[in-house]
Every structure is written in structure tokens, then in C-alpha cells.
Design a protein around this motif. Structure first.
Motif, PDB file in Angstrom:
ATOM      1  N   GLU A  64     -22.408 -36.695 -22.430  1.00 20.70           N
ATOM      2  CA  GLU A  64     -23.853 -36.615 -22.250  1.00 20.70           C
ATOM      3  C   GLU A  64     -24.091 -36.313 -20.767  1.00 20.70           C
ATOM      4  O   GLU A  64     -23.425 -36.899 -19.913  1.00 20.70           O
ATOM      5  CB  GLU A  64     -24.481 -37.965 -22.630  1.00 20.70           C
ATOM      6  N   PRO A  65     -25.030 -35.407 -20.443  1.00 21.16           N
ATOM      7  CA  PRO A  65     -25.199 -35.025 -19.028  1.00 21.16           C
ATOM      8  C   PRO A  65     -25.452 -36.206 -18.101  1.00 21.16           C
ATOM      9  O   PRO A  65     -25.034 -36.187 -16.945  1.00 21.16           O
ATOM     10  CB  PRO A  65     -26.411 -34.092 -19.065  1.00 21.16           C
ATOM     11  N   ARG A  66     -26.136 -37.246 -18.606  1.00 18.09           N
ATOM     12  CA  ARG A  66     -26.471 -38.333 -17.670  1.00 18.09           C
ATOM     13  C   ARG A  66     -25.320 -39.319 -17.448  1.00 18.09           C
ATOM     14  O   ARG A  66     -25.458 -40.258 -16.661  1.00 18.09           O
ATOM     15  CB  ARG A  66     -27.700 -39.091 -18.156  1.00 18.09           C
TER      16      ARG A  66
ATOM     17  N   VAL B 225     -20.352 -34.341 -15.708  1.00 22.94           N
ATOM     18  CA  VAL B 225     -20.414 -32.878 -15.862  1.00 22.94           C
ATOM     19  C   VAL B 225     -20.142 -32.146 -14.555  1.00 22.94           C
ATOM     20  O   VAL B 225     -19.637 -31.022 -14.568  1.00 22.94           O
ATOM     21  CB  VAL B 225     -21.770 -32.384 -16.425  1.00 22.94           C
TER      22      VAL B 225
END
Lengths: 289, 157
Positions: free
Chosen positions: B19-21, B66
């Protein structure tokens, strides 16, 4: 602490990033992330979209052309501190970068992110004002803004939501007319390293030792870098001895609306501004030749 | 939205969706099980989460997983070779450079970055390099001694 959810896009070029910014109004640009990610973890910033420009190679590097230095927005503080070009032509920027936070932060944080974030306690904005730097922005068109006009308030700049800060142009301080002396000094918070008061000074001397040109800007003491132009006007043409500098600072360095917080009151900061302003001017004078 | 990343950690390449966060420190700890990297202040001040990304010390609590896509990471688990402690690990042991040990992984990796850049650091340079790593037990003297011992052993000293 986790940031709120967001969508992530990775830009490959400046134009790609601008296209993404156009498609996602309100998106934030991510470079090193050392200003933005802490804000997002505290939920002071909750962008729905992040555009990662961290790999855009055209934003990297330090170059010198025709008496000017161009610093790419993605240049890290560690790269600024280690730059031979800056050491030879704008040592004050390397000096200030070497005093930011700690080595791990300097390995990741970038000059573009730092300047766009415009934290009043950050070290670089005052240096850019004192050196007469110009900020290059790209949106639908390219434009250039003097550093002195770029910082508009607490964490606020002239950078538009649809624009990218691409590079910073700095005059060569060591031109044909001799070496300007420069110095960045700060009184830092012992835990965070942020400036409670920082002072950036640039001094040019005439052959007889009198002041040919001077600039002094302070950070940490006001919402935007404090340009002590009145002090510098007093110095021009004067002999640069300690007493003259002291007098000019005491008479003309008055921070009108100093920041005040749990670390230092406004009165204390205004006093620190005089002490560090004086010391930075003296050191810059000693380094000028 | 999940993003595919490919990261080499301690010599092993991992391809995962994240997940990006997700912060890098949580990816290392919670998804790869590399719990040697500690979570300290979470505000990039204490250095407990320091890891090497492409050889340079960074604070993994202030980086998204990421962002590490395509990079090579070393955590404290990756320093030993064939069961032999890294000279920095041995030196922290020999010089009593730790008490509770919470700061130690970050401290050692920050020191590893220093010695890679500067194999013969002075005491002042060691202290400056460890500025972003907080220890509440030792008073730092034994940590500095440990880094000096490691520098000597690694051929710089």
C-alpha cells in the motif's frame, strides 16, 4: 503513525509530473519526503494523491555556467554539503546544508523539498535570500522568482499548485571582483537541529578593506526569512571593524514580529538575531578577500 | 491502490505489493519479519529505525516502502557474514557500546555509513556522524570507542 490513504503515481520527467498534477488537482509532489512525510504522519497534510518526482533525473545535479550555479531541486543536503562546485563558488550553501539535522536526514532530504516546504526554522531559505538566489518554477510556462519574493508566509510560498520547483540559480560569490566572504551560523534546537535562529551573511570588500556589498538574512526568527537590508545599507562604504558591525546591527536589526514558542520567546529570538547577525557578518568579513 | 515493488534486502530480492502509505520500517518489520530495525520516535529524530539504502544511512520511518523500489537495503540482520559478527557488532560487544540495545541497530548502521565514507574518522567526526542517533543508556562514550575499534579492525584506524 501512518499517513492517511493516498494514491501514488511516479513521474519519469518534469512534463510527466506536470501532466499528473493537471490530472489530480490538490496532489502533492514527493521528493525526499523529509518535510512532507512527517506532515502526513501527523495528518497535518492529507493529500489524496502523491506524485513521486524522486527519480526525475533532469531535476538532479549541480552545474556552473557563465558565472552562475544551478542546483537541481532533487539535490540532497548531503550532496550540497559535499559539492566541490559549491565549495569553490558558493560555500555558504554547502556550509548551511552540512548543518541541517543529521547525516541520515541529509542523505534523503532535498533542497527543492526544503524550499517548497518553507519551514521558518529551516536553514536554506535565509541562505538563498542572502545570496540573491532565483527560484526556477515550471508550470504551463516557466518563471523565475527571486528568493526574497518566493517565501510569502509561514509554510507558504509563491509556488502554484500546478507548478514544480525545478532548480535554484545562485550567483557565483567568487567572481572576477574578488572573493566575497560568506558565513552561515545558527543557534539550533539541541534535539531537532532546527534553527531557533540562523544567520546567513555575504560580504564583499573593497581593496582598502571597506565594505563594497553586504547582505544578511535570518531564519527561525520570523515567518519568512528576515532580510536585514537596513543593516547592510549602513555598512556599505564603511570600514568593516567589529565596532562598526556592532553599531549597524544594534541600530538597524529589529525583527518586528518575532516568532515565539515553547523553545524561545519572541524577545529572546530578536536578541539572538542581533548576536548571530553580528557574528555571521564578522565571520563573512574575515573570509572575504 | 497497491503498488508493485522490487527491493533487495540483505542480499535477497523481494517482489511484493505494498500500500503506498506503508512506511519502509513497517514493511521491513511486519512483512519481512526483520524486527532488528526498531521503531523509536517516529519523527525522524531518534535514529532507531536507521537502515542502509543503497549504502547510505536513512531513517526508515520517514520513507515510504514504494520509494525504496529498485534499491538495495541492508538492515542489522544483514551485517553478519556466515555467522561471524561484523566488526562493528563485535566492537559494540567488546566496548560495552550498548545497555538496553534499542538504539544499537540504528547506531551500528549509521556508523557503517560513516566508515564507508570515512574509514579513519576522528572522535569529533564519529560524534557528528551519530548526531541523529539517540541513546538514553550509555552516555555515548562507549559507542564512540566501539566505532574507533571497528575502524581500526576494518583497516582504517
Amino acid at each position: 503513525m501512518f499517513p492517511a490513504r493516498f494514491d501514488y503515481h511516479r513521474a519519469t520527467t518534469v512534463d510527466d509530473a506536470l501532466r499528473l498534477l493537471g490530472e489530480h488537482p490538490g496532489a502533492k509532489l514527493l521528493a525526499g519526503g523529509h518535510s512532507l512525510i512527517p506532515m502526513m504522519k501527523l495528518r497535518l497534510a492529507m493529500p489524496e494523491v502523491l506524485i513521486d518526482v524522486g527519480r526525475v533525473s533532469e531535476l538532479k545535479g549541480i552545474e556552473r555556467e557563465e558565472g552562475k550555479i544551478y542546483v537541481g531541486a532533487l539535490t540532497t543536503h548531503a550532496e550540497l554539503a559535499a559539492s566541490e562546485v559549491l565549495a569553490a563558488h558558493c560555500p555558504i550553501l554547502a556550509e548551511a546544508a552540512s548543518k541541517i539535522a543529521d547525516p541520515a536526514v541529509r542523505n534523503k532530504g532535498t533542497i527543492g523539498g526544503n524550499v517548497a516546504h518553507a519551514d521558518p526554522a529551516s536553514d536554506l531559505p535565509a541562505v538563498l535570500v542572502a545570496t540573491g538566489a532565483v527560484i526556477h518554477l515550471k508550470g504551463r510556462r516557466q518563471r523565475q522568482v527571486k528568493a526574497a519574493d518566493f517565501f510569502t508566509g509561514l509554510l507558504a510560498t509563491d509556488l502554484g499548485e500546478d507548478e514544480i520547483l525545478t532548480r535554484i540559480e545562485i550567483p557565483d560569490l567568487h567572481g572576477r571582483s574578488g572573493h566575497a566572504g560568506s558565513a552561515y551560523l545558527k543557534y539550533e534546537h539541541p534535539a531537532s537541529g532546527y534553527a531557533i535562529c540562523g544567520a546567513a551573511a555575504v560580504v564583499k570588500k573593497n581593496a582598502d578593506g571597506t565594505c563594497a556589498a553586504a547582505s544578511l538574512a535570518l531564519n527561525g526568527v520570523s515567518a519568512t526569512p528576515f532580510d536585514a537590508a537596513r543593516v547592510c545599507r549602513e555598512l556599505i562604504g564603511a570600514p568593516l571593524d567589529d565596532a562598526v558591525i556592532r553599531q549597524a546591527v544594534n541600530d538597524h536589526l529589529h525583527v518586528g514580529d518575532p516568532l515565539s514558542d515553547v523553545y524561545a520567546s519572541g524577545l529572546y529570538r530578536a536578541e539572538l538575531a542581533k548576536v548571530y547577525g553580528r557574528r555571521a557578518l564578522r565571520l563573512a568579513r574575515d573570509r572575504a578577500r | 491502490m497497491a503498488v508493485q515493488i522490487r527491493v533487495e534486502v540483505n542480499g535477497t530480492t523481494y517482489e511484493r505489493e505494498v500500500e503506498p502509505r506503508l512506511l519502509l520500517v513497517h514493511w521491513l518489520r511486519d512483512e519481512l519479519g526483520l524486527t532488528g530495525t526498531n521503531v523509536g520516535c517516529e519523527t525522524s529524530l531518534c535514529g532507531a529505525c536507521t537502515v542502509l539504502v543503497d549504502g547510505r544511512a536513512v531513517k526508515s520511518c520517514t520513507q515510504l516502502a514504494v520509494q525504496a523500489d529498485g534499491s538495495s537495503i541492508t538492515t542489522i540482520e544483514g551485517l553478519q557474514q556466515n555467522g561471524e559478527l561484523h566488526p562493528l557488532q563485535q566492537a559494540f560487544w567488546d566496548q560495552h557500546g550498548l545497555q538496553c540495545g534499542y538504539c544499537t541497530p540504528g547506531m551500528i548502521l549509521a556508523a557503517a555509513d560513516l566508515l564507508a565514507q570515512n574509514p579513519r574518522p576522528s572522535e569529533a567526526e564519529i560524534r557528528a556522524a551519530l548526531k541523529g542517533n539517540v541513546c538514553r543508556c550509555t552516555g555515548y562514550h562507549n559507542i564512540v570507542k566501539a566505532v574507533r575499534q571497528a575502524a581500526e579492525q576494518m583497516g582504517g584506524g
